[in-house]
Each structure stands twice: as C-alpha cells, then as structure tokens.
Design an enzyme around this catalytic site. Structure first.
Site, PDB file in Angstrom:
ATOM      1  N   ASP A 435     -15.828  45.534  46.787  1.00  0.00           N
ATOM      2  CA  ASP A 435     -16.496  44.302  45.879  1.00  0.00           C
ATOM      3  C   ASP A 435     -16.340  44.664  44.301  1.00  0.00           C
ATOM      4  O   ASP A 435     -16.065  46.098  44.062  1.00  0.00           O
ATOM      5  CB  ASP A 435     -17.727  44.003  46.115  1.00  0.00           C
ATOM      6  CG  ASP A 435     -18.527  42.929  45.396  1.00  0.00           C
ATOM      7  OD1 ASP A 435     -17.822  42.095  45.127  1.00  0.00           O
ATOM      8  OD2 ASP A 435     -19.582  43.182  45.176  1.00  0.00           O
ATOM      9  N   ARG A 637     -13.099  43.385  26.518  1.00  0.00           N
ATOM     10  CA  ARG A 637     -13.083  41.936  26.173  1.00  0.00           C
ATOM     11  C   ARG A 637     -13.127  41.442  24.892  1.00  0.00           C
ATOM     12  O   ARG A 637     -14.276  41.462  24.358  1.00  0.00           O
ATOM     13  CB  ARG A 637     -14.020  41.522  27.246  1.00  0.00           C
ATOM     14  CG  ARG A 637     -14.028  42.015  28.791  1.00  0.00           C
ATOM     15  CD  ARG A 637     -15.166  41.842  29.282  1.00  0.00           C
ATOM     16  NE  ARG A 637     -15.600  40.352  29.946  1.00  0.00           N
ATOM     17  CZ  ARG A 637     -15.313  39.904  30.887  1.00  0.00           C
ATOM     18  NH1 ARG A 637     -14.928  40.580  31.906  1.00  0.00           N
ATOM     19  NH2 ARG A 637     -15.763  38.702  31.145  1.00  0.00           N
ATOM     20  N   GLY A 718     -15.713  37.752  44.333  1.00  0.00           N
ATOM     21  CA  GLY A 718     -16.177  36.388  44.251  1.00  0.00           C
ATOM     22  C   GLY A 718     -15.857  35.650  42.608  1.00  0.00           C
ATOM     23  O   GLY A 718     -15.951  34.678  42.440  1.00  0.00           O
ATOM     24  N   LYS A 837     -13.423  37.659  52.646  1.00  0.00           N
ATOM     25  CA  LYS A 837     -13.279  38.945  52.641  1.00  0.00           C
ATOM     26  C   LYS A 837     -13.063  39.524  54.008  1.00  0.00           C
ATOM     27  O   LYS A 837     -12.306  40.563  54.426  1.00  0.00           O
ATOM     28  CB  LYS A 837     -14.640  39.811  51.928  1.00  0.00           C
ATOM     29  CG  LYS A 837     -14.655  39.077  50.454  1.00  0.00           C
ATOM     30  CD  LYS A 837     -15.984  39.739  50.132  1.00  0.00           C
ATOM     31  CE  LYS A 837     -16.294  39.371  48.568  1.00  0.00           C
ATOM     32  NZ  LYS A 837     -17.450  40.216  47.813  1.00  0.00           N
ATOM     33  N   ASP A 861     -21.187  40.831  50.798  1.00  0.00           N
ATOM     34  CA  ASP A 861     -20.299  41.887  51.485  1.00  0.00           C
ATOM     35  C   ASP A 861     -20.540  42.060  52.831  1.00  0.00           C
ATOM     36  O   ASP A 861     -19.672  42.975  53.390  1.00  0.00           O
ATOM     37  CB  ASP A 861     -20.294  43.030  50.493  1.00  0.00           C
ATOM     38  CG  ASP A 861     -20.051  42.889  49.005  1.00  0.00           C
ATOM     39  OD1 ASP A 861     -19.158  41.989  48.688  1.00  0.00           O
ATOM     40  OD2 ASP A 861     -20.751  43.162  48.183  1.00  0.00           O
TER      41      ASP A 861
END
Length: 1250
Positions: A435, A637, A718, A837, A861
């Site tokens: 994840d 970013r 996600g 997943k 998860d």
C-alpha cells in the site's frame, strides 16, 4: 441462524423498512455480528485435524501406527509411533487454537462496541453485534460507523457530515456526505419516530361527534367512550422504506430509492456512510442501517481467512511420497529376498525355526516380511522431524519479536510474529505488494521550500556560502513573534523570515495568497488553538506555512475570509471561488480587500499557470521554472502561484455572465469553464511552493535494497495516478534513467487491450534495438541471465489506474497484464479497490511460481494481506485491522528489509540446513537395517537395540540439530543487509530442493553402507585381546551405533557455520548423554529389574573396553566424514558462491577490526515536475460559497492543533554500487570498494573475483 444452515437465496434487491425488525427479518438479512476466526468449539477438532492431515507425513504415520498394532508384522512397539504423532498433533492444534483465540478476541472487541439505537421512541445502548438491518442509530463525533447506513440527518446545516475513510481507501483527508433534503430535518426523536413508523399519537377532539373511520368508530362504541370529548389514540404511521442494490464490494457506488410519504427519492453513494468510516467534525448524525455485519462493503472486501502453508511444507509432502515409494521398493526387495531365502535355505531350519501357524508358505512369509520392513525402515522420515520443524519456526518467530532493531521507540511498538508457520517463507519472497498511504508515506505534507520573485528559500548555507544538509541538529526559524503559530511547524531558512519582517510586498502577497486561496475549514475552540480541516493534506500544509509566517487564516463565512496579518485582523470579502478539478488543475479565488481593491489569487500546476501569465513576467517565469526543476529533482511536489488586480467595471460584467451561466441547464460546466478561462488570463507570477510528501524513514533505502535482492515491488494504492507517481519518484520506484514509464488508462476493454499490447511490443522492440546497438552493460547482463524477462526488469515501469485494471483483470486480458508487468521493474496500480488488490495478488500467485508478500496498514489492505503467501501489517495511523489480519507486524516500512534480508534469509538458511542434515542422518541411521537384511535371512531383525532406535532421534541427535537450526548463520546481519544478493538463493530454492534431497539421500545411503560394512569386515578378521572372535550381534550393534552417533555429531560440527555456547553444550552434551545412557541401559542393575526390556546386559562394558573396537569406530568415522569434507573444500575453493565470498570477507575484516559502512547519501536528480495534487475529487468551492457547511452561529473553536513535523528534504537514491573484493588467500588483502554508478547502493561482491 444455525451454523449448519445456509441461506442459498440470491438477493436481487434489498428492501429495508425503518425500525421494522419483524418485517426485515423475513428476508434473513445478516446481523451485525462479524467473524474473522476460522474455528469454533464444535468445528475446531474436525477442521484442524483435516488441515493437519493434509500433511502427507501425518497421514503416513497414522498408517504406520495401524500397521504396528498388528502383532504378526510389527517388530516395534506401537507406542514408539503413537506418542510422537499425538504430540505433534497436540502441539500444532494448541498453536492454531492460540492464533484463532486472538482472532476471536478481536472479533469480540469489535462486536461488543456500544452504539445508540432508536427503540420504542428512545435511544438505547446496544452492542454492535445486536444491531439489525433497518435500525436507526445515532453516531457522535469521532465514533466509528457501526454498519453501512443511510444518512438521515446531522448536527450540521443541510444534513452535512464529515467522514474519514482511511480504513476503506487509506485516505486521511475528510470527505463530505449529505443527507437527502427530505430527511435532513429529522434531528430530534419525535421527527424520527415519524420516519421510522413506530407509533403516532393522535388526539381526536369531540370524538363522539366527529366523523371517524368505521374501525375507530366501533372502537369508541365498544369501549363505551361515546360521550368522550377528547380521545387519545396511538396509531401506526407508514415508515420510510429503502429499496436498493444487494450487498456488494463496490466502495464507490451505491444506488437505491427512498420511499416515504407516497414519494420516492433517489439515493447514491454521497448519502451513505460505510462501516469503517469515522465521523469527524460533526457533533452527531442519525442513520438507518442498510447492510450489516458480513454484508457490509468493508467486510465484502476483506476476503476469507485462509490456511497458509509454506513451499517447504508442500515440497516435503512430495518428498515424503518419494521416500514412501523408496521404502516400498526396499520392502519389496527384502520381501523377495525373504521368499527366496525361505525356499532355498529356510526349509532346512524348520526343526529349529518352525513357521508360525499363519505362515502358510514362503510367499506369504515374504508378504509379512514386507510389512515388517516397512515398519522398521519408517524412521527415514521420523515424526520427530515435524516436531523439530515446529520448534524451529517457533524459535525463529521469537527472534523476530525480540529484535531490538525492529523496535520503534516513538510509538513503543515492537515487531511481532503473529504466526509461527511461515518463518522460512520470509527468505523466498519474490513479489512485494505494498500500500502507499501510511505504508510508504506518513501521509504528512511538509512545506519544504519556495521560490518568491526569483529567489529561493528553504536551503541552509554555512559561512562559506556552501549548502549544508539539514539534520535534526540544524536550528529552526524562531516563530515566537507569532502567538498563533503552529509550534510543530519547522522551517530552517531564516532569510525568509527576514524578508517577512522587512515587509517585502511580494513575500507578503505570496503568503496572503496561501492564506486566502483554499477550501480549508478552521476550528478554534479556544483562543489561539487552531485546527485546520483540509480536503487534501497539501492544502493543509500550505495554509499552515502561511499561518506560521504571520498570515493566519482564522475563520470564514460564505461571504468573508478573516485573516490575522502580522497581528492585525483583516477581513476579505469572498466574491467567487473558481474551484479545482482534474481538467483545470488550478483553483482561484476572487476577493475584495478592506481598501476596496478586487484581486484574483490563483494556484495550480506550473505548466497551467505559466500559460496564463502576463508577457511581462517572461524572465521571472524562466527563473522560477529553473527553481521548479530543482525542487522536482529532489522529489518535491510543486505548485505555482499568481495573482491579478481586477477592474471594478470588468468584474461586474464578468460576474453577471457567471450568474447567468450558473443557472443554465445545458452545458453549464462548459460555459463556466470558458468564463474561468477568460478571467484567469494576464496573471502576475508570485513564485512557487515545494511540498514534501513525507515518506516514512528509510523507505528509499529499503526499496533499493529489496530491488538489489531481486524482489519486485508493486504498489497498490487507492490514491489517484498523479499522486502515486509522485511517491514513486520520491522513493525511487520510478527513476529518470528508466527507458519508459507506461501508463495504462483505457476506459474500455479494447482500449486497455491495445495499450497493454503496445507497451509489451515496445519493450521487446526497444530491447532488441538496444541489444543490437552494443550496449556493453546490457550485453553483460544478457550473458549472465538466460531468461530474457530478467534482462528487462531494470528498465521499465508500468502504471495502471483502477478502471483500466478492472478490464485488465478479466480472464481474456489477465495473462497479457501479467506478462507486461513482469517485464517491468516497477508496477503501480492506482485507484484500486480492496478487492482489486487481492485480485492482483491472486493473479501473481496463480500464474507465477513465486512467493508473494503483501504489506499495508489499513482495513482496505486486509484482503490482499490474507491473499498473499505472507501478510505484513503496519501498526500505523489507520487502526489495527491490517495488523490483526497479518502474519507479521511492525511499525515502519523500513523494518521490512530486516524482516526479509536478515530474519527471512536466516530462517530459510537454517531450515534448509536442518532438513538436509536430518535427511542425511536418518538415511544413515535407517538403511543399516537394509544392508543387515541380506545377512540375517531377511527376517526383519533390527540391528540396533530397540532403546537406541527409540532414543536416537529424541535424545542423541535432537538437540544439536535444533541448535544448528536455531542459531546458525552463514554471515551476520550487517553483511546480510550490505549484500542483498545473498537473498537470491532462497528465491531460486537452491538450498533445499529435489536435487539437494537426492544428493543428501545418496550421502546418507553411502554413510549407512560404510557404517555397516566396515565393522562387518573388521569383525570377520579381528580378534579380542584374549584371542576370541567378535561373534555376538550385540557387540556388532553397539559398535555401529557408537560409530553412527560420532559420525553424525562430527558432521553437524562441520555443517555448523556459527558456533555458540549452546551449540557446544548440545553437541558435546549429546555425545556424553549417549555414553551415559548406553552404559546405564546395559548395566547389570537394569537387567535384573527389567530382564525382558534390557537384554544387552554388559555389552557396552565388554565391547568398548577393547582397543580394536575403538580403532574400528575411528576408522569408520574417518572414512564416512572425509569424502564430504573433501568435496566441500574443493567446491568452495574452485566454485565459490557469493555466500562463500562474503563469509570469507567477513572473517578477514573481523581480523582487521571494525570498519564503517560507506553508504553515501545522494539526492535524486530528476527532470520531472512532481505535479501538485489538490484532491482526489471535485473541490469544496461550491459547498463553501453556498454556505451549506456554515453554522448560523459563530464558528465553534477547536482544540489544540495537530501540527506537521518536519522531515529531511533529501531523497536517497541507493542504486548500483559495486564492491570488487579480491579474496587472495596468500596476501589476506581486500581491495577497497569502488563506486560504479552515480547512484549509490549497498555494495555487491564481484562474482568473478575470487
């Protein structure tokens, strides 16, 4: 419903009435009780025994036990098998029961949580497991949602509420849900009673004279109330009913209809709160349960608890079948020998050895002999092997629990092995599915750097104007002048604070923009303690930065924004919000300042903002662009900021156009976009920001090491594609030196199929071109690796989003997806559901013979953690669901490298050495009976004393092999981490496989041959000191047994790489115990007490007192051991493995003294702009300007803020560093490591250097 009854009805649609349990029970909907455990009291014994007897060895020993109960064929007592078998079954059952007990305990903890349920007009506390479909429940702030509920009303205006969905999708930013307008005013119990249809109080005035229905009129008459003036009746009212989709696992989709008061109202996902969500910033809300328990979307995504077995267990099943086949072959040979011997020789001894009554002829005698030898030779796979394996796994699990280097001090969390059956599997992992949020990242955004008016801020320089690395000891900027600052915020460049204090207008406008242009909601419950609730963590970081530099965002209403600018309260009138979306990639606000000036402030992706700048800003744009490239090179970013002064008349005309466009029916979005585009032209550039999406500590180094160990890492998240790619670059999963990053984003099956095929063809085509061009580096790789796929994985990456993945996982495309993914170094799947997943993990498990590991920290998860061979849970910020479903757990992703490269590799190495040695010693021990059969008339006579047979595997040889299996290590933990390539033998199953089994079986057979025939030949020639011959079988048995114990003890000493005090104690102690027990059991005293059980009276004393016997034992031991030592020496000298070289290097450096490991940290140099991510969905602009989320009263203040701790800004890129080590035995010299690339990595030994 009883556990043996199953509901076979396939639900087409769900019909739920509010608080009508009797009505809803007719449909047999699931209650809210959840179950993640595997057993209960009734099913534990049968299911657990079924699982245990899936081990072929357990079934094999059960059959042997049955055979031993037949006296005609058994030459060994039945208790020699039943006691160890029962012991194994009980130990395993206790371990499984303990694991399942903790699952039951977790289930009970969840099921016993309290929730408020509306029952008979009042709120009553009920346990979660007693909540039923149709119940109306009340949730309060910070409570978990108990079931999937339809939101009816809340404490917020217009039925709004805020939820955190971290347990579902890993996102910690808040999301908005809004009740239907017809139910949003059901905020008190009396109105809710009207909705749930329980009862309605009706007062009939002048009942005797009014016009009543016939039934009420008859009720009045019968009750004698004809003269009543007022009549109070409780009458039922129609309840609200929901008709919706049946239970499913789609987290982002819900369709249904609400029927109430003869009207119907549409329902969608925005009106539903799912189990696992947490109510935030909302005092209370009411909801009606739609799905409960195992039918909730969260539980539908969790999957089932599966029984996990290691690859070694599966291999042992096959090998046991092989051994049994060998056993049958030996039994057949000896049975045929018995038949022939009885025919040719045995008949001559009928007077001395008559056949028993049941022995009819020689053939039947051979048949009985076959089963007798099957029993005698069964010790080639003793049941003690499986007891020892479980002890080793338990010990390896405790070593993980006790590892202080996997302890996280800040959270007081130690690593935990939650299962004891998978330890050696940790040393064979090829695929890691991770994840992102909370696993690779902390989901904390940190304001790291900025560029304002062509000047960069954020770096720290020394007195020589040289840039220095920021560490924990670097002094921070002092924000004490600002009483409203966030004390957890850290910034290190004091020049920016100096510019603020000098009242630089551009710098002030920069932070004013950050304080105004956003959709953050503030709360201030006590003076000066602000808490910002942001739709995305990026916005929270920017507003917090402005707050600390003196531009504090205090409050907002639909029309105003109030700031505290350098201690002065300033209110701006909010005229418009031009909201963010994925097409615009920017957001703007239009405000009027206190002086009456109208300004537009805009922030967004740099490419978008630069296209809309005024031409006069061209030089500043180029300077800022260079700064942005530097920021992106560090994995930050970036975001560009600009503003514009608006003319009053122009703005009035534009505003009229905006109001008109907002009311049109057709093409509203397009017309608004045109107006937004019109006013966002001619902007003046202010600068740019750089946000660090804070990774967990050590993530880049961990990923680099795992890559060097040939472990492929797939990220399943996600988050949206852009955010996931940013993290990929930050942690070096994606790199600029990759040939290409393929993005699969098709919306149809055909589009996805074409994109997958094009990507695969491009990879194969480019690789052929590159190879033909004569790339020396790749030519070497191609020469070393025979599999073409392995030569490509360092060059390409694949990124695929959720809707494309849904098509790619269909049966006709899944192999294409898998083939392409395996050609890529890195795979990132974005916007995937929990079930997707698990499907990706299952795809790799099904089609690749590889061990998979899944790691995550949230309930989203759980499904993939249960599906993978090994599940790892991170005890992070998103609850404990992932930990509870996992096999191993710890606090930080960086501990994964130690779990795999140290504990996993050691466990695999130890287990393989243990099994090889066990096979060797038991073939050497058992096959002596086979050779003896040719000299005892094939009579199934045992060579050894029965007590020796019983104690050999339990006492004489059990502890040394356990010590080796627990403590042995080829290299220490530092070298295991420094040379990740040492991990590869486990992935390739090199240390224990069918070939190794065959070789150790041959070695055991050869040893057994020598153990029998050397003493046999010697005894035929030697005589005692008194001149008599060694003619008794008991002396022969003691000589072979003593030789065997010495040989296997010497062999385990040679096989042990790492000696501890425990190893010495067990090896020498076992030898001493053998001789002590030998002399005790063959003593006169025990013979007198138990003459039938101890027949070898005095044999040891008489036998071992002869020098010639000791000479035979010495000769036998030397001849048995020397060939193995010679082969091992030649192999290491002529064909050394990487492990041999590293071990030699370790030993050489121990003599030289400790040396510091040189791991130089290097910043990642990237030319890619790491784009800013506002949110995963449309912004809150419309919600804010509508005022729906504003209270009519003053803004309620918040408690103390959650600040954002600062982290270092450097990004490690630990790649491709080689150490060439020359192990020259004459000189004992070691050459220093050489750096082969500009990126650093743990050094690798040059395989060619010896």
């Amino acid at each position: 419903m009883a556990f043996w009854r199953r509901n076979t009805h396939v639900e087409k649609e769900r019909r739920v009435k509010a608080n009508a349990r009797d009505h809803n029970d007719r449909f047999a909907y699931a209650d809210n009780h959840i179950k993640t455990s595997k057993y209960n009291i009734l099913t534990f014994l049968p299911i657990n025994l079924f699982e245990q007897f899936q081990r072929v060895a357990n079934a094999y020993f059960l059959v042997l036990l049955i055979l031993q109960l037949i006296p005609e064929i058994s030459s060994l007592s039945w208790f020699t098998t039943i006691v160890p078998l029962v012991l194994v079954l009980v130990i395993t059952a206790v371990k499984d029961a303990t694991d399942d007990y903790f699952r039951h305990k977790s289930d009970q903890q969840v099921n016993n949580r309290q929730s408020q349920v509306l029952i008979r007009g009042s709120l009553q506390n009920e346990k979660w497991m007693n909540i039923r479909v149709g119940d109306i429940i009340k949730l309060e702030n910070n409570q978990f949602v108990a079931a999937d509920i339809l939101l009816l009303s809340s404490s917020e205006p217009y039925g709004l509420c805020y939820i955190e969905t971290a347990e579902l999708d890993g996102e910690t930013n808040l999301k908005v849900r809004q009740a239907s307008t017809v139910t949003s005013d059901l905020g008190d119990l009396s109105k809710l009673m009207d909705f749930d249809g329980e009862v309605m109080l009706v007062t009939l005035r002048n009942a005797s004279r009014g016009f009543l229905s016939f039934s009420v009129f008859m009720l009045v008459k019968v009750c004698g109330l004809a003269s009543a003036v007022n009549l109070h009746l409780f009458m039922p009212c129609p309840s609200g009913e929901v008709i919706c989709e049946p239970p499913n696992n789609k987290l982002d989709k819900f369709t249904g209809t609400l029927y109430w008061r003869d009207n119907k109202y549409p329902l969608d996902n925005e009106k539903v709160l799912l189990r696992g969500c947490v109510l935030r910033n909302t005092e209370w809300c009411f909801g009606m349960v739609i799905f409960a328990g195992l039918q909730t979307k969260l539980m539908q995504n969790c999957g089932r608890t599966k029984f996990k077995r290691t690859s070694i267990d599966k291999l042992m099943n096959t090998l046991v079948l092989w051994i049994f086949a060998l056993l049958v072959c030996m039994g057949v040979i000896l049975a045929i020998g018995n038949t022939v011997w009885e025919n040719l020789i045995g008949q001559s001894f009928q007077d001395f050895l008559p056949w028993n009554v049941y022995q009819r002829n020689a053939v039947f005698s051979g048949f009985l002999t076959f089963w007798s030898y099957v029993i005698i030779l069964n010790t080639v796979v003793p049941i003690s092997l499986y007891v020892s394996m479980e002890v080793l796994r338990l010990g390896h699990s405790y070593f993980i629990n006790w590892d202080g280097k996997m302890y996280h001090r800040r959270t007081d969390t130690a690593a935990e092995a939650r299962t004891t059956t998978l330890s050696e599997e940790l040393g064979q992992v090829e695929f890691v599915f991770s994840d992102k949020t909370g696993t690779l990242t902390q989901n904390i955004m940190v304001f790291s750097k900025c560029s304002i008016n062509g000047q960069t801020y954020g770096d720290v320089y020394d007195e020589f104007d040289q840039k220095v690395e920021i560490t924990e000891k670097t002094p921070c900027v002092d924000f004490s002048f600002n009483p409203l600052c966030d004390r957890k915020f850290k910034f290190y460049d004091v020049s920016l604070m100096e510019a603020i204090k000098l009242e630089d207008p551009v710098v002030q406008e920069f932070f004013r923009l950050l304080a105004l242009c956003h959709t953050v909601m503030p709360e201030e419950k006590s003076e000066g303690h602000l808490v910002y609730q942001a739709q995305s963590p990026d916005e929270g970081a920017l507003v917090t930065a402005a707050r600390n530099f003196g531009f504090v965002f205090r409050s907002r209403t639909p029309e105003t924004i109030t700031l505290c600018e350098m201690g002065r309260s300033v209110t701006y009138r909010l005229l418009a919000i031009l909201d963010f979306n994925n097409v615009r990639k920017r957001m703007s606000v239009i405000v009027r300042d206190p002086q009456g000036h109208i300004k537009l402030y805009s922030k967004g992706a740099d490419t978008i903002i630069f296209d809309r700048l005024d031409p006069s800003d061209e030089d500043l744009m180029y300077t800022t662009s260079e700064h942005l490239s530097e920021f992106a090179g560090e994995g930050l970013r970036t975001l560009a900021l600009a503003y514009k002064d608006l003319d009053e008349d122009y703005f009035e005309v534009w505003m009229k156009k905006l109001l008109f466009a907002s009311t049109v029916i057709e093409n509203r979005e397009d017309q608004l976009a045109v107006l937004y585009e019109e006013i966002e032209q001619g902007l003046k550039l202010l600068g740019a920001t750089a946000i660090e999406d804070k990774l967990q500590e050590g993530v880049p180094e961990t990923i680099a090491r795992l890559n060097l160990a040939d472990i492929k890492i797939w990220v399943l998240t996600g988050d949206k594609l852009e955010t996931a790619m940013n993290i990929g670059y930050s942690c070096n999963l994606l790199r600029d030196d990759m040939n290409e990053v393929f993005v699969i984003s098709g919306y149809t099956v055909l589009e996805v199929q074409q994109q997958l095929r094009n990507a695969k063809e491009r990879i194969l085509g480019l690789s052929r071109v590159t190879s033909a061009a004569g790339d020396v580096g790749k030519t070497d790789v191609l020469a070393d690796d025979s599999v073409f796929e392995e030569t490509l994985i360092a060059e390409y990456a694949l990124v695929i989003n959720g809707h494309s993945l849904a098509h790619a996982l269909e049966p006709q495309l899944e192999r294409t997806l898998l083939d392409l993914a395996c050609l890529c170094k890195t795979v990132i799947c974005c916007r995937v559901t929990p079930m997707q997943k698990a499907q990706v993990v299952e795809l790799v498990k099904s089609h690749k013979r590889a061990i998979t590991l899944a790691i995550g920290d949230g309930a989203n998860d759980v499904s993939m953690i249960r599906t993978a061979h090994i599940g790892v849970g991170i005890s992070g910020q998103e609850g404990m669901q992932a930990v509870l479903a996992s096999d191993y757990s710890f606090a930080q992703f960086r501990f994964l490298q130690r779990l795999l490269l140290v504990h996993g590799r050691w466990s695999y190495f130890r287990m393989c050495n243990f099994l090889c040695y066990f096979i060797y010693k038991n073939f050497a021990f058992t096959l002596v009976h086979f050779w003896y059969g040719f000299f005892c008339g094939f009579s199934a006579q045992t060579v050894y004393d029965q007590w020796f047979i019983t104690l050999f595997n339990i006492v004489y040889t059990s502890l040394p092999v356990l010590a080796m299996g627990l403590f042995d290590q080829d290299v220490d933990d530092q070298y295991s981490l420094r040379y990740p390539s040492l991990y590869k033998p486990g992935q390739q199953n090199l240390l224990f496989n069918k070939r190794q089994f065959f070789l150790y079986t041959l070695q055991g057979m050869g040893t057994s041959f020598l153990l029998f025939f050397i003493p046999y030949g010697a005894f035929s020639l030697l005589v005692k000191e008194d001149g008599s011959h060694f003619s008794d079988q008991q002396t022969f048995a003691v000589t072979i047994a003593t030789s065997l114990v010495i040989v296997v003890s010497v062999q385990i000493g040679l096989d042990t790489h790492y000696w501890t005090a425990v190893n010495h104690l067990f090896v020498w102690g076992s030898l001493a115990a053998y001789f002590a027990i030998l002399f005790a059991m063959q003593s006169d005293g025990l013979f007198y007490i138990f003459p039938r059980h101890f027949p070898f009276v005095g044999t040891a004393r008489n036998c071992l007192s002869e020098k010639s016997v000791w000479l035979i034992i010495l000769l036998t031991a030397v001849v048995c051991v020397v060939p193995g030592v010679a082969v091992s020496f030649l192999r290491i000298d002529l064909f050394p493995t990487l492990t041999d070289k590293v071990r030699h290097l370790q030993q050489s450096r121990k003599k030289q003294g400790p040396q510091a490991q040189n791991l130089r940290r290097v910043r990642r140099t990237s030319s890619r702009r790491s784009a800013y991510a506002f949110s995963h969905q449309q912004g809150y602009g419309e919600l804010i300007t509508s005022g729906k989320n504003m209270r009519t009263s003053t803004v309620s203040p918040a408690h103390s803020p959650d600040g954002t701790p600062h982290g270092s800004s450097w990004m490690d890129n630990m790649l491709k560093r080689r150490n060439e080590v020359s192990c020259v035995s004459e000189e004992k010299s070691i050459r220093a490591p050489e750096s082969a690339n500009r990126h650093t990595q743990p050094p690798q030994l040059d395989v060619e250097s010896v």
